[in-house]
Design a protein around this motif. Structure first.
Motif, PDB file in Angstrom:
ATOM      1  N   THR A  63       0.863  -1.193   0.000  1.00 14.28           N
ATOM      2  CA  THR A  63       0.000   0.000   0.000  1.00 14.28           C
ATOM      3  C   THR A  63       0.897   1.239   0.000  1.00 14.28           C
ATOM      4  O   THR A  63       2.117   1.128  -0.156  1.00 14.28           O
ATOM      5  CB  THR A  63      -0.968   0.015   1.207  1.00 14.28           C
ATOM      6  N   GLY A  64       0.299   2.403   0.184  1.00  9.71           N
ATOM      7  CA  GLY A  64       1.061   3.641   0.130  1.00  9.71           C
ATOM      8  C   GLY A  64       1.280   4.264   1.506  1.00  9.71           C
ATOM      9  O   GLY A  64       1.000   3.641   2.524  1.00  9.71           O
ATOM     10  N   THR A  66       3.639   7.304   4.112  1.00  5.13           N
ATOM     11  CA  THR A  66       5.005   7.691   4.475  1.00  5.13           C
ATOM     12  C   THR A  66       5.752   6.565   5.205  1.00  5.13           C
ATOM     13  O   THR A  66       6.981   6.483   5.123  1.00  5.13           O
ATOM     14  CB  THR A  66       5.007   8.948   5.370  1.00  5.13           C
ATOM     15  N   THR A  67       5.033   5.713   5.907  1.00  2.38           N
ATOM     16  CA  THR A  67       5.690   4.598   6.586  1.00  2.38           C
ATOM     17  C   THR A  67       6.183   3.577   5.554  1.00  2.38           C
ATOM     18  O   THR A  67       7.315   3.083   5.647  1.00  2.38           O
ATOM     19  CB  THR A  67       4.715   3.917   7.576  1.00  2.38           C
ATOM     20  N   GLU A  95      -4.882   9.241  -2.689  1.00  2.00           N
ATOM     21  CA  GLU A  95      -3.656   9.830  -2.154  1.00  2.00           C
ATOM     22  C   GLU A  95      -2.916  10.689  -3.188  1.00  2.00           C
ATOM     23  O   GLU A  95      -3.049  10.473  -4.399  1.00  2.00           O
ATOM     24  CB  GLU A  95      -2.714   8.707  -1.704  1.00  2.00           C
ATOM     25  N   ILE A 156      -1.170   1.545   8.429  1.00  2.16           N
ATOM     26  CA  ILE A 156      -2.430   1.767   9.153  1.00  2.16           C
ATOM     27  C   ILE A 156      -2.418   3.250   9.508  1.00  2.16           C
ATOM     28  O   ILE A 156      -1.382   3.785   9.887  1.00  2.16           O
ATOM     29  CB  ILE A 156      -2.504   0.949  10.465  1.00  2.16           C
ATOM     30  N   GLY A 157      -3.566   3.915   9.378  1.00  2.65           N
ATOM     31  CA  GLY A 157      -3.610   5.336   9.699  1.00  2.65           C
ATOM     32  C   GLY A 157      -4.784   5.693  10.587  1.00  2.65           C
ATOM     33  O   GLY A 157      -5.737   4.924  10.728  1.00  2.65           O
ATOM     34  N   MET A 162      -6.423  10.342   7.661  1.00  2.00           N
ATOM     35  CA  MET A 162      -6.432   9.781   6.308  1.00  2.00           C
ATOM     36  C   MET A 162      -7.540  10.388   5.449  1.00  2.00           C
ATOM     37  O   MET A 162      -7.325  10.699   4.282  1.00  2.00           O
ATOM     38  CB  MET A 162      -6.568   8.259   6.364  1.00  2.00           C
ATOM     39  N   ARG A 165      -6.358  13.736   4.405  1.00  2.00           N
ATOM     40  CA  ARG A 165      -5.234  13.642   3.461  1.00  2.00           C
ATOM     41  C   ARG A 165      -5.736  13.275   2.060  1.00  2.00           C
ATOM     42  O   ARG A 165      -5.137  13.638   1.065  1.00  2.00           O
ATOM     43  CB  ARG A 165      -4.234  12.607   3.980  1.00  2.00           C
ATOM     44  N   ARG A 166      -6.862  12.589   2.001  1.00  2.00           N
ATOM     45  CA  ARG A 166      -7.425  12.163   0.721  1.00  2.00           C
ATOM     46  C   ARG A 166      -8.489  13.109   0.178  1.00  2.00           C
ATOM     47  O   ARG A 166      -9.165  12.770  -0.790  1.00  2.00           O
ATOM     48  CB  ARG A 166      -8.059  10.785   0.880  1.00  2.00           C
ATOM     49  N   GLU A 184      -7.785   3.260   9.782  1.00  2.00           N
ATOM     50  CA  GLU A 184      -7.911   3.032   8.341  1.00  2.00           C
ATOM     51  C   GLU A 184      -6.759   2.170   7.863  1.00  2.00           C
ATOM     52  O   GLU A 184      -5.628   2.327   8.298  1.00  2.00           O
ATOM     53  CB  GLU A 184      -7.885   4.376   7.608  1.00  2.00           C
ATOM     54  N   PHE A 186      -5.808   0.026   3.854  1.00  3.73           N
ATOM     55  CA  PHE A 186      -6.256  -0.430   2.517  1.00  3.73           C
ATOM     56  C   PHE A 186      -7.428   0.331   1.933  1.00  3.73           C
ATOM     57  O   PHE A 186      -8.072  -0.177   1.014  1.00  3.73           O
ATOM     58  CB  PHE A 186      -6.775  -1.883   2.568  1.00  3.73           C
ATOM     59  N   LYS A 225      -1.226   7.159  16.494  1.00  2.00           N
ATOM     60  CA  LYS A 225      -1.882   6.037  15.804  1.00  2.00           C
ATOM     61  C   LYS A 225      -2.299   4.910  16.741  1.00  2.00           C
ATOM     62  O   LYS A 225      -2.830   3.892  16.274  1.00  2.00           O
ATOM     63  CB  LYS A 225      -0.954   5.459  14.729  1.00  2.00           C
TER      64      LYS A 225
HETATM   65  O1  F6P Z   1      -3.238   5.435   1.826  1.00  2.00           O
HETATM   66  C1  F6P Z   1      -2.366   4.390   2.015  1.00  2.00           C
HETATM   67  C2  F6P Z   1      -2.106   4.095   3.471  1.00  2.00           C
HETATM   68  O2  F6P Z   1      -1.331   2.919   3.573  1.00  2.00           O
HETATM   69  C3  F6P Z   1      -3.349   3.978   4.323  1.00  2.00           C
HETATM   70  O3  F6P Z   1      -4.035   2.776   4.146  1.00  2.00           O
HETATM   71  C4  F6P Z   1      -2.796   4.209   5.697  1.00  2.00           C
HETATM   72  O4  F6P Z   1      -3.795   4.605   6.618  1.00  2.00           O
HETATM   73  C5  F6P Z   1      -1.820   5.318   5.439  1.00  2.00           C
HETATM   74  O5  F6P Z   1      -1.399   5.169   4.086  1.00  2.00           O
HETATM   75  C6  F6P Z   1      -0.657   5.390   6.354  1.00  2.00           C
HETATM   76  O6  F6P Z   1       0.120   6.485   5.984  1.00  2.00           O
HETATM   77  P1  F6P Z   1       1.360   6.997   6.835  1.00  2.00           P
HETATM   78  O7  F6P Z   1       2.328   5.871   6.882  1.00  2.00           O
HETATM   79  O8  F6P Z   1       1.875   8.159   6.053  1.00  2.00           O
HETATM   80  O9  F6P Z   1       0.844   7.371   8.179  1.00  2.00           O
END
Ligand code: F6P
Length: 256
Positions: A63-64, A66-67, A95, A156-157, A162, A165-166, A184, A186, A225
């Protein structure tokens, strides 16, 4: 670096693992909300697990966020001698480009010196448009690779962080508020007891498929978180390995 208080952290890892029935829990010292190097440690700890779990013909769905990006930073060539391919876990979920699964997937593959595929799906379109996109051969090929993933790595956010951010629309924001969304992952939003209260419409891996994937690695840290992680873990399948930090786990344990 900071000294790891072995006994304390190990006890906490086992407590969390048992409480949520997980495969493994790894807690890195510190709080990634406060110190950027803790996120680097999350990345390092994740790469170690990846190396341990990779076996055979590997397809890793990611998934996407910053982590996930911090994990990409820690990848180097030679992850495994077996075949390896990175794919995004799901289509676009609203995103920015730098946080998108496609971007993370491409960076991971580049750093590991292996191949990847991307999924060009538009965000927030009608069901009809989705239905026709899915029939496209180039998209269909990637979707079937995703269905064969033997590893999933995901973030996981916090639900509202989230949603904002979206640029989630007013109507969905209200729904999230009414339903008391907390966490949140996926593109699925969860309430405190781990029920899905909202989901972003997109293709690829669906939540109920996670349990059938041999290796699932959830990576999230930071005191902000703690509640989100607890919410998600209520429904996380038992094949989940959680990589987190002390900051998140201190909040999680205080909240109960
Ligand atoms: O949008 C992708 C995603 O993996 C979400 O499912 C998750 O909540 C979020 O990014 C986590 O983002 P970050 O690592 O930036 O907190």
């Amino acid at each position: 670096g900071m000294m790891r208080e072995f006994s304390g952290i190990n006890v906490m890892e086992e407590e969390i693992r048992q409480r949520f029935t997980l495969r493994k829990v790894v807690i890195v010292p510190g709080d990634s909300d406060e110190s950027p190097w803790v996120k680097e440690e999350l990345g390092r700890a994740t790469v170690l697990r990846m190396k341990e779990y990779l076996a055979g013909n590997n397809i890793i769905a990611v998934t996407g966020g910053t982590t996930m990006s911090a994990i990409a930073d820690q990848l180097t060539p030679g992850l495994t001698s077996d075949p390896l391919l990175f794919v995004p876990a799901r289509g676009g979920i609203g995103e920015d480009v730098r946080n998108q699964a496609n971007t993370i997937c491409a960076r991971m593959a580049e750093r590991a010196g292996v191949s990847h595929r991307v999924l060009y799906m538009p965000d927030q379109v009608s069901e009809e448009v989705y239905a026709s996109f899915v029939k496209e051969p180039s998209i269909n090929e990637v979707l079937s690779l995703i269905q064969h993933a033997n590893m999933v790595i995901h973030g996981i956010g916090d639900a509202f962080t989230m949603a904002k951010r979206r640029n989630t629309n007013e109507q969905d924001l209200e729904k999230l508020q009414e339903e008391k969304a907390v966490g949140e992952a996926f593109g699925y939003y969860f309430n405190e007891v781990g029920e899905v209260v909202h989901k972003v419409l997109t293709v690829g891996l669906q939540l109920d498929q996670l349990a059938t994937i041999p290796n699932v690695i959830a990576v999230a840290g930071g005191a902000s978180k703690g509640k989100a992680i607890a919410a998600y873990l209520q429904s996380a399948p038992p094949n989940t390995t959680l990589i987190t930090d002390e900051g998140a786990m201190n909040t999680l344990l205080k909240g109960n």
